[in-house]
Design a protein around this motif. Sequence first.
Motif, mmCIF file in Angstrom:
data_model
loop_
_atom_site.group_PDB
_atom_site.id
_atom_site.type_symbol
_atom_site.label_atom_id
_atom_site.label_comp_id
_atom_site.label_asym_id
_atom_site.label_seq_id
_atom_site.Cartn_x
_atom_site.Cartn_y
_atom_site.Cartn_z
ATOM 1 N N GLU A 127 33.323 43.919 35.718
ATOM 2 C CA GLU A 127 34.524 44.213 35.968
ATOM 3 C C GLU A 127 35.015 45.697 35.639
ATOM 4 O OE1 GLU A 127 33.913 41.503 34.706
ATOM 5 O OE2 GLU A 127 33.837 40.211 36.208
ATOM 6 N N VAL A 130 33.287 48.460 37.940
ATOM 7 C CA VAL A 130 34.302 48.760 39.114
ATOM 8 C C VAL A 130 35.601 49.106 38.846
ATOM 9 C CG1 VAL A 130 35.259 47.192 40.825
ATOM 10 C CG2 VAL A 130 33.012 46.577 40.076
ATOM 11 N N LEU A 161 30.123 46.250 42.991
ATOM 12 C CA LEU A 161 30.569 47.530 43.497
ATOM 13 C C LEU A 161 30.513 47.739 45.071
ATOM 14 C CD1 LEU A 161 28.352 50.021 40.894
ATOM 15 C CD2 LEU A 161 31.204 49.969 41.231
ATOM 16 N N ALA A 164 33.474 45.610 46.117
ATOM 17 C CA ALA A 164 34.733 46.197 45.957
ATOM 18 C C ALA A 164 34.897 47.353 47.130
ATOM 19 C CB ALA A 164 34.795 46.700 44.706
#
Length: 210
Positions: A127, A130, A161, A164
């Motif tokens: 995370e 990201v 990635l 997202a």
Amino acid sequence: MTDKLFNAIKGLNRDEAFKITEELLEKQVNPEEILAAGKDAMQIIGERFEIGEYFLPELMVSGDILAGIAKRVKPYLQGSDDAKKHGKVVFGTVAGDIHDIAKDIVVFMLEVNGFEVIDLGVDVPVEAFVDAVREHEAEIVGLSGFLTLALEPMRQTIDALKTAGFTDVKVMVGGGPINDTVCKDVGADAWGENAMDAVTIAKDWLGIAA
């Protein structure tokens, strides 16, 4: 006098390298020239590592020297913060791996070649990569890992990635277990054996002349 610094770094003479760096800064030598000496010395050290003349202990010492030089030089670079950078690179050693020497060398080489690097450190959660890409609008992500156990976190980070929405962000990987097959398996765009490979790849992606 930067030649003396180059030779001290190349010869892995930590104390001498730090002493010369401080003398150069006192004499108001351009800090970019100091970093360039480090860059040139690291190319030699990297070549010696590749041919088996230097080994991991020497690489660790060189990383320590570079970190010390960068720490001393950075305050003198503050005035150049507004200088145009090639692009932004988020870099870190993936979750479960705490090796930082290779990462630090790559970060140093990217920085002295004009990239803005957001160094997330070691054992970086998926995370965090990201979030950093989102916050800094980075064009490139670099994932480092020295151990085989780093491969799954690399794959998870790249998948995250994409999930997202950062499908245009390029990802490079590097470290002990990485080769062309592994690069493809984890879903990375490219891999490098050394710091100069990382610089070459990043410049190529952003259309920057070598």
